[in-house]
Design a protein around this motif. Structure first.
Motif, PDB file in Angstrom:
ATOM      1  N   UNK A   6       0.833  -1.202   0.000  1.00 14.03           N
ATOM      2  CA  UNK A   6       0.000   0.000   0.000  1.00 14.03           C
ATOM      3  C   UNK A   6       0.866   1.251   0.000  1.00 14.03           C
ATOM      4  N   UNK A   7       1.968   1.251   0.750  1.00 21.89           N
ATOM      5  CA  UNK A   7       2.885   2.388   0.791  1.00 21.89           C
ATOM      6  C   UNK A   7       3.536   2.616  -0.577  1.00 21.89           C
ATOM      7  N   UNK A   8       3.930   1.519  -1.248  1.00 22.78           N
ATOM      8  CA  UNK A   8       4.517   1.632  -2.581  1.00 22.78           C
ATOM      9  C   UNK A   8       3.519   2.230  -3.579  1.00 22.78           C
ATOM     10  N   UNK A   9       2.281   1.754  -3.517  1.00 18.85           N
ATOM     11  CA  UNK A   9       1.250   2.276  -4.433  1.00 18.85           C
ATOM     12  C   UNK A   9       0.965   3.753  -4.177  1.00 18.85           C
ATOM     13  N   UNK A  10       0.967   4.156  -2.903  1.00 14.34           N
ATOM     14  CA  UNK A  10       0.724   5.563  -2.580  1.00 14.34           C
ATOM     15  C   UNK A  10       1.862   6.442  -3.097  1.00 14.34           C
ATOM     16  N   UNK A  11       3.123   5.954  -3.002  1.00 13.18           N
ATOM     17  CA  UNK A  11       4.257   6.711  -3.546  1.00 13.18           C
ATOM     18  C   UNK A  11       4.123   6.879  -5.060  1.00 13.18           C
ATOM     19  N   UNK A  12       3.758   5.793  -5.733  1.00 13.54           N
ATOM     20  CA  UNK A  12       3.588   5.858  -7.190  1.00 13.54           C
ATOM     21  C   UNK A  12       2.437   6.793  -7.575  1.00 13.54           C
ATOM     22  N   UNK A  13       1.348   6.741  -6.814  1.00  9.27           N
ATOM     23  CA  UNK A  13       0.217   7.621  -7.091  1.00  9.27           C
ATOM     24  C   UNK A  13       0.635   9.076  -6.944  1.00  9.27           C
ATOM     25  N   UNK A  14       1.393   9.381  -5.904  1.00  8.32           N
ATOM     26  CA  UNK A  14       1.847  10.758  -5.661  1.00  8.32           C
ATOM     27  C   UNK A  14       2.792  11.212  -6.779  1.00  8.32           C
TER      28      UNK A  14
END
Length: 165
Positions: A6-14
């Motif tokens: 989830x943290x990786x996906x949030x970084x990519x989204x940002x």
């Protein structure tokens, strides 16, 4: 401990959001530049049209054309060839020299290359000159003055119809 999915996906989204914002800012800037460029282009188009209009002879200043006299259409740089049309009267000097070079050097049926034409008209046979001459020669061919071979690399005099015997 490895980062959570989830943290990786949030970084990519940002990162994607930042990229979109940057591109939107670039698009806004480019739209402004495009609008300014269109304004400049429109001014230049109007300036050219006004200059052409100002330099064109007035209809009443020219006087009525003689009955049957050939009058080139306005804006025609190279008139369409027809029997009896004299290159000296009908063509601008550059076009006239090009036609004369092709007529004098292309009698063998092989035609002249643009390098040969450049030399014949007294110009250097470099790429810029030959390309300029090629454009003029193509314009002349389109209007029936000289002829070109199938590839367009050689130009020869216009074949005149044989008189009936």
């Amino acid at each position: 401990m490895p980062p959570s999915p989830l943290g990786l996906l949030e970084e990519r989204r940002e990162a994607a959001r930042t990229r979109v914002e940057d591109l939107e800012a670039d698009l806004e800037r480019l739209e402004g530049e495009l609008k300014s460029a269109r304004v400049v282009l429109e001014r230049r188009v109007v300036a050219v049209e006004e200059l052409v209009e100002a330099l064109a002879p007035a209809e009443d200043a020219v006087g009525p054309a003689e009955e049957g006299a050939w009058v080139p259409p306005k804006g025609a740089v190279v008139p369409v060839w027809r029997e009896g049309l004299d290159p000296v009267d009908a063509l601008a000097p550059d076009y006239r020299r090009l036609v004369e070079a092709v007529e004098s050097g292309g009698q063998g049926g092989v035609g002249l290359t643009m390098r040969e034409v450049a030399v014949a008209v007294g110009r250097e046979p470099v790429a810029a000159v030959t390309e300029n001459l090629r454009q003029k020669a193509r314009r002349l061919v389109e209007r029936g003055w000289p002829e070109a071979d199938g590839s367009g690399s050689r130009f020869m005099p216009r074949r005149r119809p044989q008189a009936a015997r």
